[in-house]
Design a protein around this motif. Structure first.
Motif, PDB file in Angstrom:
ATOM      1  N   GLY A   7       7.778  -0.128   2.839  1.00  0.00           N
ATOM      2  CA  GLY A   7       7.467   1.216   3.305  1.00  0.00           C
ATOM      3  C   GLY A   7       7.470   2.224   2.178  1.00  0.00           C
ATOM      4  N   THR A 155      -0.048   1.579  -0.906  1.00  0.00           N
ATOM      5  CA  THR A 155       1.278   1.951  -0.419  1.00  0.00           C
ATOM      6  C   THR A 155       1.271   3.427  -0.017  1.00  0.00           C
ATOM      7  N   ASP A 159       3.512   6.399   8.360  1.00  0.00           N
ATOM      8  CA  ASP A 159       4.496   5.476   8.922  1.00  0.00           C
ATOM      9  C   ASP A 159       5.432   6.296   9.809  1.00  0.00           C
ATOM     10  N   LYS A 207       4.958  -4.323   6.378  1.00  0.00           N
ATOM     11  CA  LYS A 207       6.279  -3.849   5.981  1.00  0.00           C
ATOM     12  C   LYS A 207       7.332  -4.864   6.385  1.00  0.00           C
TER      13      LYS A 207
END
Length: 208
Positions: A7, A155, A159, A207
């Motif tokens: 994450g 990345t 989230d 993740k």
């Protein structure tokens, strides 16, 4: 080399008994730190203290050797800074004939000196969430084109389990902006030099 994603901008690189943890700022985002005693901690920008007894903490330019890892910190302009500051650090990492680059939250225009320091790189790990906080898909694509890796791992995208200071683009939005379709979605990337493709491909890591 094994690569896992946890994450935000946090990834781990594991090779021959050494684990390198990159940008474990998860505790600042409402999640749990994943750094363990004996890990090597890398930070590309501002960070808090590691939550474990690390073997080594690296957060600045320079050359470092840890086990079979060779790590070079390259000074960079942070995404939100002006050109007079080089407050961020990119990392060129070599292990087992694999060469990769972790960019962090950088300004997307790389200088000739930076590109020379980066050299030939098979893989780039790069944030794509944008919103003025980090690289957006356009900026990320500029970096990718200038480095010409064989594999891209995105990345730092949206989230719901993380408390980002600025909302980030979803992975779907970011990939649309990159105009790239995932070649694979994996829980862990097990990377071997002889298995690298000749053409560029994007790999999404789930993740952990």
């Amino acid at each position: 080399m094994d690569i896992q994603f946890f994450g935000a901008n946090c990834v781990t690189l594991s090779y021959q008994g050494v684990r390198v943890v990159v940008d474990d700022n998860l505790a600042d985002l409402g999640a749990k730190s994943i750094t363990k005693n004996g890990d090597v901690a890398l930070f590309t920008g501002i960070h808090g203290e590691p939550k474990a007894e690390t073997k080594l903490t690296i957060d600045s330019p320079g050359e470092f050797e840890v086990g079979s890892f060779s790590i070079t910190g390259i000074p960079a302009q942070a995404h939100i800074d002006d050109q007079s500051k080089l407050a961020a650090t990119m990392y060129r990492i070599e292990a087992g004939d694999i060469k990769l680059l972790v960019t962090g939250h950088i300004y997307p225009k790389l200088s000739d000196n930076q590109l020379e320091a980066i050299g030939m790189t098979e893989l780039v790990i790069i944030p794509v969430g944008g919103s003025g906080y980090t690289l957006d898909p356009v900026g990320a694509l500029d970096v990718i084109k200038s480095i010409e890796p064989k594999i891209v791992i995105p990345t730092h995208y949206g989230d719901k389990s993380l408390q980002y200071p600025v909302p980030q683009l979803s992975l779907e939005e970011a990939l649309k902006g990159l105009a790239m379709e995932p070649a694979e979605t994996l829980n862990k990337l097990k990377l071997k030099p002889g298995e690298l493709s000749e053409s560029l491909k994007l790999i999404v890591l789930e993740k952990s």
